[in-house]
Design a protein around this motif. Structure first.
Motif, mmCIF file in Angstrom:
data_model
loop_
_atom_site.group_PDB
_atom_site.id
_atom_site.type_symbol
_atom_site.label_atom_id
_atom_site.label_comp_id
_atom_site.label_asym_id
_atom_site.label_seq_id
_atom_site.Cartn_x
_atom_site.Cartn_y
_atom_site.Cartn_z
ATOM 1 N N LYS A 26 0.863 -1.184 0.000
ATOM 2 C CA LYS A 26 0.000 0.000 0.000
ATOM 3 C C LYS A 26 0.899 1.234 0.000
ATOM 4 C CE LYS A 26 -3.967 0.237 2.038
ATOM 5 N NZ LYS A 26 -5.109 0.325 2.983
ATOM 6 N N ILE A 27 0.644 2.128 -0.950
ATOM 7 C CA ILE A 27 1.410 3.370 -1.076
ATOM 8 C C ILE A 27 0.489 4.535 -0.746
ATOM 9 C CG2 ILE A 27 2.747 4.848 -2.620
ATOM 10 C CD1 ILE A 27 3.406 2.379 -4.265
ATOM 11 N N SER A 28 0.866 5.316 0.234
ATOM 12 C CA SER A 28 0.106 6.506 0.638
ATOM 13 C C SER A 28 0.928 7.742 0.268
ATOM 14 C CB SER A 28 -0.178 6.474 2.142
ATOM 15 O OG SER A 28 -0.889 7.632 2.543
ATOM 16 N N TYR A 29 0.288 8.706 -0.417
ATOM 17 C CA TYR A 29 1.031 9.892 -0.841
ATOM 18 C C TYR A 29 0.159 11.143 -0.760
ATOM 19 C CZ TYR A 29 -1.410 9.486 -5.352
ATOM 20 O OH TYR A 29 -2.379 9.430 -6.327
ATOM 21 N N HIS A 30 0.809 12.285 -0.667
ATOM 22 C CA HIS A 30 0.114 13.560 -0.648
ATOM 23 C C HIS A 30 1.049 14.652 -1.152
ATOM 24 C CE1 HIS A 30 2.290 13.561 3.196
ATOM 25 N NE2 HIS A 30 2.313 14.875 3.080
ATOM 26 N N LYS A 31 0.445 15.723 -1.617
ATOM 27 C CA LYS A 31 1.237 16.857 -2.066
ATOM 28 C C LYS A 31 1.872 17.536 -0.851
ATOM 29 C CE LYS A 31 -0.517 19.283 -5.372
ATOM 30 N NZ LYS A 31 -1.326 20.250 -6.163
ATOM 31 N N SER A 32 3.131 17.900 -0.989
ATOM 32 C CA SER A 32 3.840 18.516 0.123
ATOM 33 C C SER A 32 3.098 19.767 0.590
ATOM 34 C CB SER A 32 5.269 18.883 -0.301
ATOM 35 O OG SER A 32 5.975 19.441 0.781
ATOM 36 N N GLY A 33 2.839 19.838 1.900
ATOM 37 C CA GLY A 33 2.115 20.971 2.456
ATOM 38 C C GLY A 33 0.621 20.757 2.509
ATOM 39 N N SER A 34 0.125 19.638 1.964
ATOM 40 C CA SER A 34 -1.306 19.350 1.963
ATOM 41 C C SER A 34 -1.590 18.187 2.901
ATOM 42 C CB SER A 34 -1.779 19.001 0.544
ATOM 43 O OG SER A 34 -3.112 18.529 0.554
ATOM 44 N N THR A 35 -2.798 18.157 3.451
ATOM 45 C CA THR A 35 -3.194 17.074 4.360
ATOM 46 C C THR A 35 -4.011 16.002 3.657
ATOM 47 O OG1 THR A 35 -5.155 18.335 5.028
ATOM 48 C CG2 THR A 35 -3.162 18.578 6.377
ATOM 49 N N GLY A 36 -4.416 16.255 2.433
ATOM 50 C CA GLY A 36 -5.210 15.282 1.687
ATOM 51 C C GLY A 36 -4.350 14.142 1.161
ATOM 52 N N LYS A 37 -4.630 12.896 1.593
ATOM 53 C CA LYS A 37 -3.824 11.751 1.201
ATOM 54 C C LYS A 37 -4.590 10.844 0.249
ATOM 55 C CE LYS A 37 -0.871 11.477 5.310
ATOM 56 N NZ LYS A 37 -0.363 10.587 6.389
ATOM 57 N N ARG A 38 -3.828 10.156 -0.592
ATOM 58 C CA ARG A 38 -4.379 9.153 -1.495
ATOM 59 C C ARG A 38 -3.614 7.842 -1.305
ATOM 60 N NH1 ARG A 38 -5.155 12.377 -7.280
ATOM 61 N NH2 ARG A 38 -6.600 13.982 -6.498
ATOM 62 N N ASP A 39 -4.315 6.715 -1.490
ATOM 63 C CA ASP A 39 -3.703 5.404 -1.345
ATOM 64 C C ASP A 39 -3.867 4.611 -2.637
ATOM 65 O OD1 ASP A 39 -3.057 5.927 1.300
ATOM 66 O OD2 ASP A 39 -4.907 5.052 2.072
ATOM 67 N N ILE A 40 -2.834 3.862 -2.992
ATOM 68 C CA ILE A 40 -2.928 2.920 -4.095
ATOM 69 C C ILE A 40 -2.348 1.585 -3.638
ATOM 70 C CG2 ILE A 40 -2.782 4.726 -5.853
ATOM 71 C CD1 ILE A 40 0.109 3.797 -6.364
ATOM 72 N N ILE A 41 -2.785 0.494 -4.248
ATOM 73 C CA ILE A 41 -2.288 -0.847 -3.959
ATOM 74 C C ILE A 41 -1.534 -1.344 -5.185
ATOM 75 C CG2 ILE A 41 -2.894 -3.190 -3.287
ATOM 76 C CD1 ILE A 41 -3.553 -1.166 -1.164
ATOM 77 N N THR A 42 -0.343 -1.890 -4.963
ATOM 78 C CA THR A 42 0.456 -2.430 -6.056
ATOM 79 C C THR A 42 0.827 -3.876 -5.776
ATOM 80 O OG1 THR A 42 2.535 -2.213 -7.301
ATOM 81 C CG2 THR A 42 2.546 -1.452 -5.033
#
Length: 287
Positions: free
Chosen positions: A173-189
């Motif tokens: 599971k990869i969790s990422y967000h734009k630097s300075g933002s609190t909104g996160k997105r997850d993808i499964i690989t």
């Protein structure tokens, strides 16, 4: 009255017997638990016994008991069973036997007190440590390259990774967000090499990864989260300006423009007045 005395004396005798029996009880093993990380599995326990040694036996799926070769007549309160719990996707139970050093053990499992462990399945219950990874940004895509954590298992001179054990059951599971933002997105690989696309060019993004085994119970599906890693942003000066900076810049430009216009108008008026004065003086001069 006699019956009351009789009951009283019987009570005293029974209490004395209970106290004596409690003093003669063999010390018991307590707090038996499994501690497992990346398939390195250690059975631990506590006991108040000081002159006892411990022998650990194990059984899978209620089959015959087998003595652990590294945990026969040991004094430590733990036993490493990593190499014995194979196959990994089976349910194991351990039996910790107290062996008195001053008596000979004759092979009867009922001679000495013993304590059973809770059941344990390495494939379904071992904890997974945080994975290491690198990120590489190209335009609107970031490549995430994950290194599979190593296990505590060695086979044929090779230390196995968690992918060697979980095979196709292992995902990330990869969790990422734009630097300075609190909104996160997850993808499964499914792979240890993943590509995250659709990102804003020039922006910095931060990533975290964790091993993910969906075939497990929900509480045990995720491994430990990695440390966060961020890509370098490549914004130009105009992109980096904040709203306040833009307002300030526009205000300065308008002020300069107003000053230029005002100076220009004033200069034009002065020139016009000077020309009028010159023309007037020329027309009134004698011929």
């Amino acid at each position: 009255m006699e019956s009351v005395k009789t009951l009283f004396y019987m009570g005293i005798c029974l209490s004395a017997w209970i106290i004596t029996a409690a003093d003669n009880l063999e010390p018991q093993v307590e707090n038996v638990r499994w501690v497992s990380l990346d398939f390195k599995t250690v059975l631990t326990w506590t006991s108040k016994a000081s002159d006892y040694a411990y022998t650990v036996l194990y059984s899978s799926d209620n089959n015959d008991w087998t003595e652990s070769p590294d945990c026969i007549q040991v004094s430590e309160s733990e036993c490493d069973l990593s190499e014995q719990l194979i196959p990994y996707d089976r349910t194991y139970t351990a039996d910790i036997r107290l062996d008195d050093d001053v008596r000979d053990y004759e092979g009867d499992p009922d001679v000495f007190p013993h304590t059973l462990s809770p059941p344990f399945n390495p494939f379904k219950q071992t904890n997974i440590s945080a994975a290491e990874f690198t990120v590489e940004a190209v335009e609107t895509k970031v490549t995430v390259n994950i290194t599979d954590p190593l296990t505590g298992i060695h086979q044929r001179g090779k230390q196995l990774s968690i992918r060697d054990v979980f095979k196709n059951d292992l995902k990330y599971k990869i969790s990422y967000h734009k630097s300075g933002s609190t909104g996160k997105r997850d993808i499964i690989t499914d792979s240890s090499l993943a590509e995250v696309s659709g990102l804003d060019a020039g922006e910095s993004y931060c990533f975290m990864v964790a091993a993910y085994i969906p075939s497990r119970a929900r509480a045990a599906q995720l491994g430990a989260w990695s440390e966060q890693q961020c890509t370098d942003g490549h914004k130009n000066v105009l992109q980096e300006l904040s709203l306040g900076a833009w307002v300030g810049a526009v205000f300065i430009l308008l002020t300069v423009l107003i000053i230029i216009i005002t100076v220009t108008v004033l200069c034009c008026r002065c020139c016009q007045q000077r020309n009028k004065s010159l023309q007037t003086s020329q027309s009134s001069a004698p011929v």
